[in-house]
Design an enzyme around this catalytic site. Sequence first.
Site, PDB file in Angstrom:
ATOM      1  N   ARG A  62       0.824  -1.213   0.000  1.00 45.18           N
ATOM      2  CA  ARG A  62       0.000   0.000   0.000  1.00 45.18           C
ATOM      3  C   ARG A  62       0.860   1.265   0.000  1.00 45.18           C
ATOM      4  O   ARG A  62       0.495   2.268  -0.647  1.00 45.18           O
ATOM      5  CB  ARG A  62      -0.927  -0.012   1.214  1.00 45.18           C
ATOM      6  CG  ARG A  62      -1.934   1.125   1.217  1.00 45.18           C
ATOM      7  CD  ARG A  62      -3.028   0.886   2.244  1.00 45.18           C
ATOM      8  NE  ARG A  62      -4.051   1.916   2.195  1.00 45.18           N
ATOM      9  CZ  ARG A  62      -4.372   2.681   3.238  1.00 45.18           C
ATOM     10  NH1 ARG A  62      -3.761   2.521   4.400  1.00 45.18           N
ATOM     11  NH2 ARG A  62      -5.310   3.593   3.111  1.00 45.18           N
ATOM     12  N   HIS A  66       0.418   4.455  -2.517  1.00 42.94           N
ATOM     13  CA  HIS A  66       0.179   5.824  -2.045  1.00 42.94           C
ATOM     14  C   HIS A  66       1.327   6.767  -2.396  1.00 42.94           C
ATOM     15  O   HIS A  66       1.139   7.969  -2.492  1.00 42.94           O
ATOM     16  CB  HIS A  66      -0.088   5.835  -0.538  1.00 42.94           C
ATOM     17  CG  HIS A  66      -1.464   5.385  -0.186  1.00 42.94           C
ATOM     18  ND1 HIS A  66      -2.075   5.678   1.017  1.00 42.94           N
ATOM     19  CD2 HIS A  66      -2.375   4.661  -0.887  1.00 42.94           C
ATOM     20  CE1 HIS A  66      -3.288   5.150   1.036  1.00 42.94           C
ATOM     21  NE2 HIS A  66      -3.494   4.518  -0.095  1.00 42.94           N
ATOM     22  N   ASN A  94      -3.773   8.536   4.743  1.00 41.77           N
ATOM     23  CA  ASN A  94      -2.599   7.947   5.398  1.00 41.77           C
ATOM     24  C   ASN A  94      -2.630   8.027   6.921  1.00 41.77           C
ATOM     25  O   ASN A  94      -2.074   7.159   7.605  1.00 41.77           O
ATOM     26  CB  ASN A  94      -1.319   8.640   4.906  1.00 41.77           C
ATOM     27  CG  ASN A  94      -1.052   8.383   3.437  1.00 41.77           C
ATOM     28  OD1 ASN A  94      -1.396   7.321   2.916  1.00 41.77           O
ATOM     29  ND2 ASN A  94      -0.456   9.351   2.760  1.00 41.77           N
ATOM     30  N   HIS A 194      -6.208  -5.671  -2.738  1.00 45.27           N
ATOM     31  CA  HIS A 194      -7.017  -5.897  -1.538  1.00 45.27           C
ATOM     32  C   HIS A 194      -7.245  -7.387  -1.265  1.00 45.27           C
ATOM     33  O   HIS A 194      -8.037  -7.724  -0.399  1.00 45.27           O
ATOM     34  CB  HIS A 194      -8.342  -5.138  -1.626  1.00 45.27           C
ATOM     35  CG  HIS A 194      -8.178  -3.652  -1.461  1.00 45.27           C
ATOM     36  ND1 HIS A 194      -9.227  -2.762  -1.494  1.00 45.27           N
ATOM     37  CD2 HIS A 194      -7.071  -2.885  -1.256  1.00 45.27           C
ATOM     38  CE1 HIS A 194      -8.774  -1.525  -1.325  1.00 45.27           C
ATOM     39  NE2 HIS A 194      -7.472  -1.570  -1.182  1.00 45.27           N
TER      40      HIS A 194
HETATM   41  C1  HEM Z   1      -9.043   1.475  -6.065  1.00 46.71           C
HETATM   42  C2  HEM Z   1      -8.958   2.391  -5.145  1.00 46.71           C
HETATM   43  C3  HEM Z   1      -8.505   2.086  -3.739  1.00 46.71           C
HETATM   44  C4  HEM Z   1      -9.086   2.537  -2.607  1.00 46.71           C
HETATM   45  C5  HEM Z   1     -10.308   3.441  -2.532  1.00 46.71           C
HETATM   46  C6  HEM Z   1      -8.367   1.988  -1.500  1.00 46.71           C
HETATM   47  C7  HEM Z   1      -8.659   2.226  -0.170  1.00 46.71           C
HETATM   48  C8  HEM Z   1      -8.118   1.526   0.886  1.00 46.71           C
HETATM   49  C9  HEM Z   1      -8.525   1.676   2.252  1.00 46.71           C
HETATM   50  C10 HEM Z   1      -9.554   2.667   2.761  1.00 46.71           C
HETATM   51  C11 HEM Z   1      -7.832   0.775   2.987  1.00 46.71           C
HETATM   52  C12 HEM Z   1      -7.952   0.536   4.500  1.00 46.71           C
HETATM   53  C13 HEM Z   1      -7.162   1.543   5.276  1.00 46.71           C
HETATM   54  C14 HEM Z   1      -7.456   1.496   6.757  1.00 46.71           C
HETATM   55  O1  HEM Z   1      -8.550   1.053   7.143  1.00 46.71           O
HETATM   56  O2  HEM Z   1      -6.594   1.917   7.552  1.00 46.71           O
HETATM   57  C15 HEM Z   1      -6.961   0.076   2.091  1.00 46.71           C
HETATM   58  C16 HEM Z   1      -6.097  -0.905   2.448  1.00 46.71           C
HETATM   59  C17 HEM Z   1      -5.199  -1.495   1.604  1.00 46.71           C
HETATM   60  N1  HEM Z   1      -5.001  -1.159   0.286  1.00 46.71           N
HETATM   61 FE1  HEM Z   1      -6.186  -0.017  -0.853  1.00 46.71          FE
HETATM   62  N2  HEM Z   1      -7.364   1.214  -1.981  1.00 46.71           N
HETATM   63  C18 HEM Z   1      -7.391   1.251  -3.338  1.00 46.71           C
HETATM   64  C19 HEM Z   1      -6.496   0.652  -4.196  1.00 46.71           C
HETATM   65  C20 HEM Z   1      -5.399  -0.067  -3.776  1.00 46.71           C
HETATM   66  C21 HEM Z   1      -4.317  -0.474  -4.636  1.00 46.71           C
HETATM   67  C22 HEM Z   1      -4.183  -0.097  -6.108  1.00 46.71           C
HETATM   68  C23 HEM Z   1      -3.458  -1.191  -3.866  1.00 46.71           C
HETATM   69  C24 HEM Z   1      -2.168  -1.849  -4.252  1.00 46.71           C
HETATM   70  C25 HEM Z   1      -1.915  -2.332  -5.439  1.00 46.71           C
HETATM   71  C26 HEM Z   1      -4.013  -1.238  -2.532  1.00 46.71           C
HETATM   72  C27 HEM Z   1      -3.470  -1.917  -1.489  1.00 46.71           C
HETATM   73  C28 HEM Z   1      -4.016  -1.949  -0.213  1.00 46.71           C
HETATM   74  C29 HEM Z   1      -3.559  -2.852   0.826  1.00 46.71           C
HETATM   75  C30 HEM Z   1      -2.518  -3.946   0.661  1.00 46.71           C
HETATM   76  C31 HEM Z   1      -4.297  -2.561   1.976  1.00 46.71           C
HETATM   77  C32 HEM Z   1      -4.157  -3.202   3.366  1.00 46.71           C
HETATM   78  C33 HEM Z   1      -3.084  -2.449   4.134  1.00 46.71           C
HETATM   79  C34 HEM Z   1      -2.798  -3.001   5.520  1.00 46.71           C
HETATM   80  O3  HEM Z   1      -3.352  -4.016   5.931  1.00 46.71           O
HETATM   81  O4  HEM Z   1      -1.988  -2.361   6.217  1.00 46.71           O
HETATM   82  N3  HEM Z   1      -5.168  -0.517  -2.509  1.00 46.71           N
HETATM   83  N4  HEM Z   1      -7.156   0.561   0.816  1.00 46.71           N
END
Ligand code: HEM
Length: 319
Positions: A62, A66, A94, A194
């Site tokens: 992530r 970002h 973030n 995700h």
């Molecule tokens: C398509 C639009 C996307 C949105 C709106 C989005 C939004 C989010 C949100 C809100 C979270 C949870 C954050 C939290 O609750 O603290 C999250 C987690 C995550 N996102 Fe996305 N995301 C997107 C695309 C992506 C992309 C493109 C990737 C990587 C290729 C990605 C990888 C991740 C990962 C791996 C997590 C888990 C992080 C953790 O467990 O620490 N996301 N995302």
Amino acid sequence: MASCSFFLLHAFLLFSLATIAFSSPLTPYYYDKVCPEALPAIKRVVQAAVQQERRMGASLLRLHFHDCFVNGCDGSILLDPSPTIDSEKNALPNLNSARGFDVIDKIKLAVDKACGYPVVSCADILAVAARDSVVALGGPTWKVQLGRRDSTTASRTDANTDIPSPFMDLPALINIFQKHGLNVKDLVALSGGHTIGIAQCRIFRTRIYNETTTINPAFARQRQAICPLSGGDSNLAPLDPTPAFFDKKYFTNLVKKKGLLHSDQALFNGGQTDKLVKSYSTNAGAFSQDFAKSMIKMGNIKPLTGKNGQIRLNCRKVN
Ligand code: HEM
Ligand SMILES: *[C@@H]1O[C@H](CO)[C@@H](O)[C@H](O)[C@H]1NC(C)=O
């Protein structure tokens, strides 16, 4: 004979021009000569971190995302607040959410030690750590393009506007990815990120209480048990049923209306991306291949190269 070499010269010039005009200035072999130990050093630290906590692999993936979505993959997300830095760490997407900064520090120390001097940028460390994380969690591998340099600036405002929100619908998601040079296929493939990791109650509360038609009712009740209507904002739930494994379950889950975030389910909600979600849900190979391709594309967003930017000595600070 003369016309033959004339032809070759022209072919060569055309090829060089095409290379300059159309290809990324980055190359997978950037550190092969200057520090062949760099990539193995990064991999060792990532593997150790993931072994200690599987979620760290998700957090590192992530961070690269970002980083790239805010003025290109330039390590800007790593800069701490200072009188001259309006840190992206304090931007809404973030704050109390992005993690893994201490692991990046560890990698930077290990890499600089392995190379004997600081040649590897923090932006490249993020790109390689993201790939190594995906591999450590059972996902595909790819050749990471390298040679990015680090920014001397950061922008909290840009982080607030350029990173997609989990409350977006499909047209807004398509639009924001397009602004970064990424198409609809990239959106769906990269959202497959995700398949690993975890999200906080405050992010999915509205979905599980208010989105009655687009969510599986049993799944909504299950999530309500750990995410109350008020309080418990930072309670955690997995983004898919197997958050520690890079698999296709994220997509099979969407087909069952069990996406955790509004923006996840938006990819399978009667719109143009339904077909691709469905195909990834039955074809892990296609998802893996497209994910790897789109990660390289995302990693190519506006890198600083040549004399632009710098190689930071400390990823948290401008030199
Ligand atoms: C398509 C639009 C996307 C949105 C709106 C989005 C939004 C989010 C949100 C809100 C979270 C949870 C954050 C939290 O609750 O603290 C999250 C987690 C995550 N996102 Fe996305 N995301 C997107 C695309 C992506 C992309 C493109 C990737 C990587 C290729 C990605 C990888 C991740 C990962 C791996 C997590 C888990 C992080 C953790 O467990 O620490 N996301 N995302
Ligand atoms: C659900 O929607 C109502 C009406 O828009 C709103 O007042 C309420 O805060 C929402 N609940 C949640 C948990 O988001």
